[in-house]
Design a protein around this motif. Structure first.
Motif, PDB file in Angstrom:
ATOM      1  N   VAL A 180       0.869  -1.178   0.000  1.00 20.21           N
ATOM      2  CA  VAL A 180       0.000   0.000   0.000  1.00 20.21           C
ATOM      3  C   VAL A 180       0.901   1.222   0.000  1.00 20.21           C
ATOM      4  CG1 VAL A 180      -1.914   1.206   1.100  1.00 20.21           C
ATOM      5  CG2 VAL A 180      -1.697  -1.273   1.344  1.00 20.21           C
ATOM      6  N   SER A 181       0.854   2.011  -1.079  1.00 25.12           N
ATOM      7  CA  SER A 181       1.701   3.196  -1.173  1.00 25.12           C
ATOM      8  C   SER A 181       0.956   4.420  -0.654  1.00 25.12           C
ATOM      9  CB  SER A 181       2.123   3.437  -2.625  1.00 25.12           C
ATOM     10  OG  SER A 181       2.811   4.676  -2.735  1.00 25.12           O
ATOM     11  N   PRO A 182       1.579   5.194   0.227  1.00 23.92           N
ATOM     12  CA  PRO A 182       0.940   6.421   0.695  1.00 23.92           C
ATOM     13  C   PRO A 182       1.309   7.650  -0.122  1.00 23.92           C
ATOM     14  CG  PRO A 182       2.696   5.707   2.200  1.00 23.92           C
ATOM     15  CD  PRO A 182       2.800   4.886   0.972  1.00 23.92           C
ATOM     16  N   ALA A 183       2.161   7.499  -1.160  1.00 24.31           N
ATOM     17  CA  ALA A 183       2.696   8.696  -1.809  1.00 24.31           C
ATOM     18  C   ALA A 183       2.835   8.592  -3.316  1.00 24.31           C
ATOM     19  CB  ALA A 183       4.061   9.049  -1.199  1.00 24.31           C
ATOM     20  N   SER A 184       2.663   7.430  -3.917  1.00 26.79           N
ATOM     21  CA  SER A 184       2.870   7.279  -5.358  1.00 26.79           C
ATOM     22  C   SER A 184       1.614   7.728  -6.093  1.00 26.79           C
ATOM     23  CB  SER A 184       3.178   5.817  -5.699  1.00 26.79           C
ATOM     24  OG  SER A 184       4.358   5.405  -5.054  1.00 26.79           O
ATOM     25  N   THR A 185       1.724   8.798  -6.865  1.00 25.40           N
ATOM     26  CA  THR A 185       0.549   9.409  -7.496  1.00 25.40           C
ATOM     27  C   THR A 185       0.433   9.148  -8.988  1.00 25.40           C
ATOM     28  OG1 THR A 185       1.741  11.484  -7.839  1.00 25.40           O
ATOM     29  CG2 THR A 185       0.500  11.256  -5.787  1.00 25.40           C
ATOM     30  N   SER A 186       1.444   8.551  -9.604  1.00 24.15           N
ATOM     31  CA  SER A 186       1.382   8.308 -11.042  1.00 24.15           C
ATOM     32  C   SER A 186       0.134   7.500 -11.379  1.00 24.15           C
ATOM     33  CB  SER A 186       2.630   7.562 -11.503  1.00 24.15           C
ATOM     34  OG  SER A 186       2.582   7.341 -12.896  1.00 24.15           O
ATOM     35  N   THR A 187      -0.535   7.873 -12.463  1.00 22.47           N
ATOM     36  CA  THR A 187      -1.830   7.280 -12.787  1.00 22.47           C
ATOM     37  C   THR A 187      -1.768   5.771 -12.967  1.00 22.47           C
ATOM     38  OG1 THR A 187      -2.437   9.337 -13.913  1.00 22.47           O
ATOM     39  CG2 THR A 187      -3.760   7.394 -14.408  1.00 22.47           C
ATOM     40  N   ASP A 188      -0.677   5.260 -13.532  1.00 25.51           N
ATOM     41  CA  ASP A 188      -0.618   3.841 -13.880  1.00 25.51           C
ATOM     42  C   ASP A 188       0.074   2.972 -12.836  1.00 25.51           C
ATOM     43  OD1 ASP A 188       1.844   4.956 -14.213  1.00 25.51           O
ATOM     44  OD2 ASP A 188       2.275   4.039 -16.156  1.00 25.51           O
ATOM     45  N   VAL A 189       0.260   3.464 -11.617  1.00 27.12           N
ATOM     46  CA  VAL A 189       0.988   2.693 -10.599  1.00 27.12           C
ATOM     47  C   VAL A 189       0.317   1.358 -10.321  1.00 27.12           C
ATOM     48  CG1 VAL A 189       1.494   2.604  -8.128  1.00 27.12           C
ATOM     49  CG2 VAL A 189       2.182   4.580  -9.451  1.00 27.12           C
ATOM     50  N   THR A 190      -0.986   1.352 -10.165  1.00 31.96           N
ATOM     51  CA  THR A 190      -1.687   0.129  -9.765  1.00 31.96           C
ATOM     52  C   THR A 190      -2.255  -0.645 -10.949  1.00 31.96           C
ATOM     53  OG1 THR A 190      -3.747   1.373  -9.479  1.00 31.96           O
ATOM     54  CG2 THR A 190      -2.309   1.162  -7.556  1.00 31.96           C
ATOM     55  N   GLU A 191      -2.048  -0.167 -12.161  1.00 32.41           N
ATOM     56  CA  GLU A 191      -2.638  -0.820 -13.328  1.00 32.41           C
ATOM     57  C   GLU A 191      -2.111  -2.246 -13.481  1.00 32.41           C
ATOM     58  OE1 GLU A 191      -4.983   0.160 -15.340  1.00 32.41           O
ATOM     59  OE2 GLU A 191      -5.233   2.101 -14.342  1.00 32.41           O
ATOM     60  N   GLY A 192      -3.047  -3.197 -13.601  1.00 30.68           N
ATOM     61  CA  GLY A 192      -2.682  -4.582 -13.873  1.00 30.68           C
ATOM     62  C   GLY A 192      -2.030  -5.308 -12.712  1.00 30.68           C
ATOM     63  N   ASN A 193      -2.068  -4.782 -11.511  1.00 33.80           N
ATOM     64  CA  ASN A 193      -1.439  -5.446 -10.348  1.00 33.80           C
ATOM     65  C   ASN A 193      -2.431  -5.427  -9.187  1.00 33.80           C
ATOM     66  OD1 ASN A 193       0.171  -6.378  -8.237  1.00 33.80           O
ATOM     67  ND2 ASN A 193       1.995  -5.300  -8.972  1.00 33.80           N
ATOM     68  N   GLU A 194      -3.055  -6.563  -8.960  1.00 34.62           N
ATOM     69  CA  GLU A 194      -4.066  -6.645  -7.894  1.00 34.62           C
ATOM     70  C   GLU A 194      -3.472  -6.620  -6.497  1.00 34.62           C
ATOM     71  OE1 GLU A 194      -4.445 -11.540  -7.601  1.00 34.62           O
ATOM     72  OE2 GLU A 194      -6.185 -10.310  -8.149  1.00 34.62           O
ATOM     73  N   TRP A 195      -2.160  -6.663  -6.376  1.00 36.25           N
ATOM     74  CA  TRP A 195      -1.494  -6.643  -5.065  1.00 36.25           C
ATOM     75  C   TRP A 195      -1.055  -5.238  -4.674  1.00 36.25           C
ATOM     76  CZ3 TRP A 195      -1.302 -10.876  -1.906  1.00 36.25           C
ATOM     77  CH2 TRP A 195      -1.659 -12.094  -2.488  1.00 36.25           C
ATOM     78  N   LEU A 196      -1.290  -4.224  -5.520  1.00 32.36           N
ATOM     79  CA  LEU A 196      -0.894  -2.859  -5.221  1.00 32.36           C
ATOM     80  C   LEU A 196      -2.114  -1.992  -4.914  1.00 32.36           C
ATOM     81  CD1 LEU A 196       1.942  -1.949  -7.770  1.00 32.36           C
ATOM     82  CD2 LEU A 196       2.154  -2.554  -5.356  1.00 32.36           C
ATOM     83  N   PHE A 197      -1.994  -1.185  -3.851  1.00 27.03           N
ATOM     84  CA  PHE A 197      -3.024  -0.235  -3.455  1.00 27.03           C
ATOM     85  C   PHE A 197      -2.327   1.092  -3.104  1.00 27.03           C
ATOM     86  CE2 PHE A 197      -4.441  -4.479  -2.502  1.00 27.03           C
ATOM     87  CZ  PHE A 197      -5.782  -4.506  -2.821  1.00 27.03           C
ATOM     88  N   ARG A 198      -3.116   2.153  -2.963  1.00 22.64           N
ATOM     89  CA  ARG A 198      -2.539   3.418  -2.502  1.00 22.64           C
ATOM     90  C   ARG A 198      -3.605   4.218  -1.760  1.00 22.64           C
ATOM     91  NH1 ARG A 198      -1.064   6.217  -8.238  1.00 22.64           N
ATOM     92  NH2 ARG A 198      -2.864   5.506  -9.444  1.00 22.64           N
ATOM     93  N   THR A 199      -3.130   5.006  -0.807  1.00 24.06           N
ATOM     94  CA  THR A 199      -4.035   5.839  -0.010  1.00 24.06           C
ATOM     95  C   THR A 199      -4.007   7.294  -0.445  1.00 24.06           C
ATOM     96  OG1 THR A 199      -2.271   6.067   1.650  1.00 24.06           O
ATOM     97  CG2 THR A 199      -3.922   4.368   2.044  1.00 24.06           C
ATOM     98  N   VAL A 200      -3.306   7.603  -1.550  1.00 27.18           N
ATOM     99  CA  VAL A 200      -3.208   8.963  -2.062  1.00 27.18           C
ATOM    100  C   VAL A 200      -3.946   9.035  -3.398  1.00 27.18           C
ATOM    101  CG1 VAL A 200      -1.038   8.511  -3.267  1.00 27.18           C
ATOM    102  CG2 VAL A 200      -1.603  10.856  -2.577  1.00 27.18           C
ATOM    103  N   PHE A 201      -4.500  10.203  -3.723  1.00 24.74           N
ATOM    104  CA  PHE A 201      -5.137  10.361  -5.030  1.00 24.74           C
ATOM    105  C   PHE A 201      -4.083  10.241  -6.130  1.00 24.74           C
ATOM    106  CE2 PHE A 201      -4.711  14.696  -3.142  1.00 24.74           C
ATOM    107  CZ  PHE A 201      -3.593  15.096  -3.844  1.00 24.74           C
ATOM    108  N   ASN A 202      -4.540   9.978  -7.377  1.00 22.21           N
ATOM    109  CA  ASN A 202      -3.588   9.831  -8.477  1.00 22.21           C
ATOM    110  C   ASN A 202      -3.480  11.121  -9.281  1.00 22.21           C
ATOM    111  OD1 ASN A 202      -5.770   9.912 -10.260  1.00 22.21           O
ATOM    112  ND2 ASN A 202      -5.942   7.670 -10.330  1.00 22.21           N
ATOM    113  N   ASN A 203      -2.527  11.136 -10.179  1.00 25.06           N
ATOM    114  CA  ASN A 203      -2.247  12.355 -10.941  1.00 25.06           C
ATOM    115  C   ASN A 203      -3.392  12.753 -11.870  1.00 25.06           C
ATOM    116  OD1 ASN A 203       0.208  12.572  -9.747  1.00 25.06           O
ATOM    117  ND2 ASN A 203       1.371  11.670 -11.430  1.00 25.06           N
ATOM    118  N   GLU A 204      -4.125  11.768 -12.362  1.00 22.63           N
ATOM    119  CA  GLU A 204      -5.231  12.099 -13.257  1.00 22.63           C
ATOM    120  C   GLU A 204      -6.247  12.974 -12.539  1.00 22.63           C
ATOM    121  OE1 GLU A 204      -8.610   9.930 -16.067  1.00 22.63           O
ATOM    122  OE2 GLU A 204      -7.171   8.738 -14.918  1.00 22.63           O
ATOM    123  N   PHE A 205      -6.661  12.566 -11.357  1.00 24.72           N
ATOM    124  CA  PHE A 205      -7.611  13.378 -10.592  1.00 24.72           C
ATOM    125  C   PHE A 205      -6.975  14.715 -10.225  1.00 24.72           C
ATOM    126  CE2 PHE A 205      -8.989  14.903  -6.450  1.00 24.72           C
ATOM    127  CZ  PHE A 205     -10.355  15.067  -6.650  1.00 24.72           C
TER     128      PHE A 205
END
Length: 981
Positions: free
Chosen positions: A150-175
């Motif tokens: 779970v990333s608290p700081a990675s905002t790049s839009t495609d960070v979690t794409e295609g990886n069901e084991w990745l989550f984040r608690t921060v909004f992404n760059n697209e938003f």
């Protein structure tokens, strides 16, 4: 042999005390403070931190995690979570453990750090990484080994794409890109937006999003100027072109900085040095870094005027603590106390990431008896199930939940730098839940009151900075649940444009209602001014009576919370938002609200209180609209109002003890204390030295006091959330009564050990049970009187009268027995005679002491009869003890005719003494000529025979034998005895 002797002489009490001290050191300082082998011993006996239960490991992976590094705040946030969970008992009794890995901030080093983690660590989940490129690089490694990150700081839009084991608690760059574009257009209304960008994917992604979003708006976007950190020629040229374009821009001038902090420094410096004061500098969350203002410290203008460069820079942030609510306020206080500085948004989101992982473990059924691979899969499934507000985990920055791609669903806050700290901007946008009654959405969008970001509507809200300081606490009344308070509250806000005809009601943020006031509150305006930029400042002094324990969920037994909470009289939270003026209240550089309340100490100490902790926070209060047409559109007839609260939790000064020093070790102290009491009870049977027994008693009383204090605190703390305070009052009274009983027990044990037992050993007989019980009953009765008078606050007048009468009746009934018993005690202490002694009691004939009890003395006379005499009579009567002789022995006098030569008479009498067997044949057996005396007008020679009866012989036996031998010897020598006195 010597080793065996030393081992045999080990005091068990000393061993238990040493083990308890070692356990406390283990729990307080950690395993690194313990000698080798001791930690394992403590765990084996159940006193260690783990107490035999394996810890659950969480891993934090970030770049530069060391103190002061860019990833330190993430580590600190998770560290606070681990401490909070462990303080509350862990997860199913298992503590959390933290491991930290440095990913170096690069793609390859991040892959290596992830590989090392899955190879060497037993971590069940990962909190990290900080940089988007690092998270994307490590993601496949975690997915391959089945461990959620779970990333608290990675905002790049495609960070979690295609990886069901990745989550984040921060909004992404697209938003973020779309939101900032709409915000700039609605608030600043520039004709053309200028952009300074870095040479990296983060900037290029944001620029593309801004350009795309701006196409539907009446706002142009200029081609970006690319800059780098430092002062290279290309950077200088690009910045020069930006300054020229800003100079020639008409209308509102806004510069968006898609930069990292080091890249932004030369751009900000150039704009400020060029004197372009009306240029709005705005940036994304990359500029939300606690050290960003410090990057300008070496510049001359910054040294002359701190904040010259960074003040007024507007940025987007995931968390702005002065608007984030109560949980964020407490987190900020806790973080400042723990690490000596204010937290950034990464610290809060790292804490939230860890909280989501912990909740996923709990919701999956816990961590007990679960294989590591299964537990990791359960955590991933638990995170995936947090997919709505209803299933969210309440975090520092708000509810934590994820969409179907593992992205957090949270809005962005707009903040600006002020004196080195981030504070909320005067304009915020909140989620629009329902259009106001009679309003048209196109009109609100055109007026800049509503923005549309990806089909999500956000409504503009006025922000008022609020501060509050308490100056005096005249009275804290726990019985009435009130406190009399005096203080000052101030507001700083930008007055919005409004149409008085459409909105005649006052919109001044200082038009407030105190939510916990009891009766009217006096308010006096102390200061008011308006700056050139249109910022209004108003300060009001207030005084009144306020309800204590007014914040739901913050009530704590015997730790009352005082303070005030207010809301605007008319404006709901979608139109006005109160935020904490942290700088105005001195809450900067890690300082908390508690430090701002020093002047309350004298008033509180005079009432027996002291400040335990204090905080301020912004909240929301739901109030019925009561049919008000301005709020007719509100759901369910309830309007939400922004609130501001200042809360001070108090402690009784007398309650400070070991309980407060080691609050997380209650179970350990209880177990160790009870063990010490058990060992002390066993040791008491074998220790006879008075000084050692006194020390042992002192240890027992002190240990029992600690156990009682900890048991009280443990009971209150564990039950205060489950029971009403009236039941807790009864528990409190029970412990107060236990203190009285402990004192009575200590006194009773002291009398037993230092009075009754020595008396029994000296007299070789037991103290009468009636005496023991009488003394114990008196002690218990006095203890009960104390409990009734001081614990239950009941008068003792009638009870003392009744008990006095009963005592009088009982005393008269047993007066004789008590008199005999106490006389027996006196006789046993003074020992005027012993068993077998011959005594003369009053006018009675001499008799032998056959027996003595606490009530009577038994005498056997010469005829074999036994007389029982009460001890009180024996103590009052003159006694003659014939068995206690003077060392000079006895004397007999013999008179002979005066014509007998003294030398001959002395020799004959000495010969008679030499023949006696019932006297000692020593220097005490002798004869002395006393001279010629006149008896009945006749002259006689008088001789004194001195001797000492032999052991086992009585005076009468010795006297009879001496008389017989003297007569026999004188007769044999032909010397007549002369009668005389």
């Amino acid at each position: 042999m010597k080793a065996k002797k030393n081992a045999r002489s080990l005091n068990p009490t000393t061993a238990v005390i040493a083990l308890l001290i070692a356990a406390l050191a283990w729990s307080w300082f950690g395993a690194e403070a313990m000698p080798p082998g001791v930690a394992g011993l403590l765990d084996a006996v159940g006193l260690g931190k783990g107490s035999g239960r394996k810890a659950i490991t969480l891993a934090v992976v970030t770049d530069h995690p060391q103190p002061g590094g860019t990833g330190a705040t993430m580590v600190n946030g998770v560290r606070l979570l681990v401490e909070d969970v462990n303080r509350a008992g862990g997860i199913d009794g298992r503590p959390l453990r933290l491991e930290v890995f440095d990913d170096g901030g690069e793609v390859e080093t991040s892959k290596a750090a992830a590989a090392k983690l899955v190879r060497d660590s037993d971590a069940v989940a990962v909190i990290g990484h900080r940089l988007s490129a690092a998270t994307k690089a490590a993601g496949p490694v975690y997915a391959a080994h089945g461990i959620a990150a779970v990333s608290p700081a990675s905002t790049s839009t495609d960070v979690t794409e295609g990886n069901e084991w990745l989550f984040r608690t921060v909004f992404n760059n697209e938003f973020l890109g779309r939101f900032l574009t709409q915000y700039i257009h609605a608030v600043f209304k520039p004709g053309e937006l200028l952009i300074a960008a870095g040479h990296h994917s983060y900037a290029r992604q944001l620029i593309a999003l801004i350009q795309s979003e701006a196409k539907g708006l009446t706002m142009g976007v200029a081609d970006p100027e690319f800059v780098e950190a430092g002062n290279g020629p290309e950077t200088r040229a690009a910045i020069g072109r930006l300054i020229e374009r800003l100079r020639h821009t008409t209308g509102p001038r806004v510069l968006f900085m898609a930069l990292y902090p080091e890249e932004a420094v030369p751009v900000v410096q150039a704009v400020r040095d060029a004197g372009l004061e009306d240029v709005t500098l705005i940036g994304p969350d990359s500029l939300d870094r606690i050290d960003f203002p410090r990057l300008f410290q070496s510049l001359p203008s910054e040294r002359r005027t701190p904040g010259f460069y960074s003040n007024g820079i507007t940025i987007a942030s995931s968390v702005v603590y002065d608007t984030a609510g109560r949980a964020a306020g407490f987190f900020r206080e806790q973080y400042g106390r723990r690490f000596g500085q204010s937290p950034d948004w990464r610290a809060a989101l790292a804490y939230d990431a860890g909280r989501a992982v912990v909740e996923a473990i709990r919701q999956s059924g816990g961590a007990a008896n679960v294989p590591p691979a299964t537990l990791r899969r359960n955590i991933r499934n638990g995170l995936d199930a947090m997919n709505s507000v209803e299933t969210a985990v309440e975090g520092i920055a708000g509810p934590v939940f994820f969409d179907d791609r593992g992205n957090a669903s949270r809005p962005a806050a707009i903040a600006r730098y002020q004196n080195g700290e981030l504070v909320s901007d005067f304009a915020q946008f909140q989620t629009l839940r329902k259009l106001p009654h009679g309003a048209r959405l196109p009109d609100m969008v055109k007026a800049g009151q509503v923005i549309n970001v990806g089909d999500r509507l956000f409504e503009r809200t006025q922000v008022a900075f609020s501060g509050l300081l308490l100056h005096d606490v005249a009275k804290v009344d726990l019985g009435a649940f009130t406190a009399e308070l005096t203080g000052e509250v101030w507001f700083r806000f930008a007055r919005p444009d409004r149409d008085p005809a459409r909105d005649p009601a006052t919109t001044e943020p200082s038009d407030i209602v105190f939510l916990n006031a009891v009766g009217p509150v006096t308010q006096e305006v102390q200061a008011e001014e308006t700056t050139e930029s249109g910022i209004v400042y108003r300060r009001v002094r207030f005084s009144g009576t306020f309800r204590i324990d007014f914040v739901p969920g913050m009530r704590s037994y015997r730790h009352p919370t005082i303070g005030v909470e207010f809301r605007h009289r008319l404006l709901p939270s979608n139109r006005l938002l109160y935020v904490a003026d942290l700088a105005g209240m001195g809450m900067t550089d890690g300082a908390g609200y508690t430090q701002s309340l020093r002047e309350l100490a004298p008033a509180l100490e005079a009432q027996g209180w002291q400040v335990r902790e204090a905080t301020v926070f912004q909240g929301v209060a739901s109030v019925s609209t009561l049919g008000d047409p301005r709020h007719i559109s509100q759901d369910k007839g309830v309007a939400s109002y922004s609130t501001f609260a200042a809360v001070v939790r108090l402690d009784e000064i007398a309650s400070q003890s070991l309980v407060n020093v080691l609050p997380q070790q209650h179970g350990l102290i209880l177990a160790g204390g009870l063990g010490m009491l058990l060992v002390a009870g066993v040791a008491n049977r074998s220790i006879r030295a008075p000084r050692a027994r006194l020390t042992l008693l002192a240890v027992e009383i002190a240990t029992a006091a600690v156990v009682l204090s900890v048991a009280r605190a443990y009971s209150i703390e564990s039950l205060q959330e489950r029971l009403p305070f009236v039941y807790l009052d009864n528990i409190e009274r029970g412990f107060q009564a236990a203190w009285w009983l402990l004192g009575a027990y200590g006194l009773d044990v002291a009398i037993k050990r230092f009075l009754w037992e020595p008396l029994e050993r000296r007299t070789e007989r037991r103290v009468p049970a009636i005496l023991r019980h009488s003394v114990s009953s008196v002690i218990l009765l006095l203890c009960l009187f104390g409990i009734i008078a001081f614990v239950f606050n009941q008068p003792l007048t009638s009870l003392l009268a009744t008990s006095g009468l009963i005592t009088l009746i009982i005393g008269m009934a047993i007066q004789t027995n008590l008199s005999n018993i106490f006389a027996g005690i006196v006789l046993s202490l003074e020992r005027p005679f012993s068993l077998g002694d011959t005594i003369k009691f009053g006018d009675q004939d001499p008799a032998r002491v056959a027996d003595m009890s606490w009530r009577t003395t038994r005498l056997e006379d010469g005829f074999g009869y036994v007389r029982c005499i009460p001890n009180s009579k024996v103590a009052e009567t003159v006694l003659v003890n014939y068995s206690r002789r003077s060392p000079l022995g006895d004397v007999q006098h013999v008179t002979l005719p005066p014509d007998v030569a003294p030398e001959r008479a002395v020799a004959v009498l000495r010969g008679a003494l030499a023949q006696c067997r019932s006297i000692l044949q020593d220097r005490s057996a002798d004869v002395a000529f006393m001279g010629i005396h006149t008896v009945d007008r006749n002259a006689v020679g008088r001789y004194a025979l001195t001797y000492t009866p032999a052991p086992g012989a009585t005076r009468w036996t010795a006297a009879e034998e001496v008389s017989a031998r003297v007569q026999d010897r004188l007769s044999a020598e032909g010397l007549p005895l002369v009668e005389g006195r």
